[in-house]
Design an enzyme around this catalytic site. Sequence first.
Site, PDB file in Angstrom:
ATOM      1  N   GLU A  57      -8.629 -17.460  -3.621  1.00 47.36           N
ATOM      2  CA  GLU A  57      -7.347 -17.051  -3.157  1.00 47.36           C
ATOM      3  C   GLU A  57      -6.424 -17.229  -4.593  1.00 47.36           C
ATOM      4  OE1 GLU A  57      -8.567 -19.674   0.056  1.00 47.36           O
ATOM      5  OE2 GLU A  57      -9.125 -19.458  -2.147  1.00 47.36           O
ATOM      6  N   TRP A 174     -52.947 -14.291  -9.752  1.00 48.53           N
ATOM      7  CA  TRP A 174     -51.673 -14.186  -9.094  1.00 48.53           C
ATOM      8  C   TRP A 174     -51.780 -13.383  -7.992  1.00 48.53           C
ATOM      9  CZ3 TRP A 174     -48.037 -17.195 -10.577  1.00 48.53           C
ATOM     10  CH2 TRP A 174     -48.048 -17.837 -11.939  1.00 48.53           C
ATOM     11  N   THR A 311     -49.332 -28.337   3.310  1.00 47.09           N
ATOM     12  CA  THR A 311     -49.042 -29.516   3.949  1.00 47.09           C
ATOM     13  C   THR A 311     -47.540 -29.810   4.168  1.00 47.09           C
ATOM     14  OG1 THR A 311     -51.065 -30.493   3.222  1.00 47.09           O
ATOM     15  CG2 THR A 311     -49.537 -32.147   4.088  1.00 47.09           C
ATOM     16  N   LEU A 312     -46.784 -29.775   2.949  1.00 43.21           N
ATOM     17  CA  LEU A 312     -45.605 -30.035   2.752  1.00 43.21           C
ATOM     18  C   LEU A 312     -44.621 -29.178   3.657  1.00 43.21           C
ATOM     19  CD1 LEU A 312     -43.222 -31.701   1.545  1.00 43.21           C
ATOM     20  CD2 LEU A 312     -42.964 -30.260  -0.120  1.00 43.21           C
TER      21      LEU A 312
END
Length: 380
Positions: A57, A174, A311-312
């Site tokens: 603002e 990759w 897993t995580l």
Amino acid sequence: MEIPARDAAHMARAVELAGHGHGTTSPNPVVGCVVLDAAGQVAGEGFHAYAGGPHAEVAALAEAGERARGGTAYVTLEPCDHTGRTGPCSRALLEAGVARVVIAVSDPNPKAAGGAARLRSHGVEVIAGVLAGAAERANEEWLTYARLGRSHVTWKFAATLDGRSAAADGTSQWITSAESRADVHRMRAAADAIVAGIGTVLADDPHLTARSAPSAESTAPPAEGGGDRAGRGGRVPLRVVVDTEGRTPQSARVLDDRAPTLVAVAHDAGTELKADLLRLPRHAAGLDLHALLKELAAREVVSVFVEGGPTLAGAFVRQGLVDRVVAYVAPALLGSGRAALGAAGVGTIGEIHRLTFDEISPIGPDVRLIARPREPGREK
């Protein structure tokens, strides 16, 4: 409520402006503002660019000058009514002589809320709820942080078309393209923290740093120390390792001096690791991740970027703590190997975690998918 087309158009522009501050305002929200003069012409625009800097603002009013008097201000978040690093925006709007204020989302922070009431008490017409959904989406990380008292979670993964994140021998570099990897670093740089599990640390020895920064960085103060490690306008994302037993090797690259690191361990873990340790309650399947996100929020970590293994990721999904999923899918097939997601608390099809796609975009030869749970903020 039927929204006049003019109000919708100007608020849409305010939402677009708010997005310019993404990644540089934490622990503050992203906010955009458009100010019209009394004749209905755009007189000023602004967005909150970095924590401690002018609010949206104030920036828009500065550009509008005297033209703001008798005009309208469109703001994506209710103007603040308190003095923090800067003065209250409600007072700035009153001093500028704005006659009408249109708000998208009310401020859930009790310390800052009250701007709309103050404006109304001084005779300003206030309209609320205009394009609230779009404004909430633009500010979702901070709103999760403010409403739930925990960090917002984005889980990112890369996979082949058949859902494999690594080959049978564990190799994964990759799967996706250089373009996708560059996009990941852009998202990393916009986060307050990058989170990985001990399995990823032991298998890949990652740095967990960001090599790029958000575009709004140029508007923020210079980084202390500079270099390409800085994200979020000079603040380097915190690295967090979820390591229940404290098994992180002292030589791990995640413990180098390229960025601060926090290692989350169980409260009763016997470890001699020399690092900044955060001790948390232990669950049967690992650490209490809700407690982790609460502790991170207390450290003004608004958003976390989870890049751990299956897993995580499964633990975050199982505990209902994933707010956004970002998947990079390569046009490739492995047929066997590691899945992107591990056990996520689903025993039967009726327990499936349903998501809604928000975005499907080509990234080089790959596709980036962004999805969110149908029941956001579902804590388990």
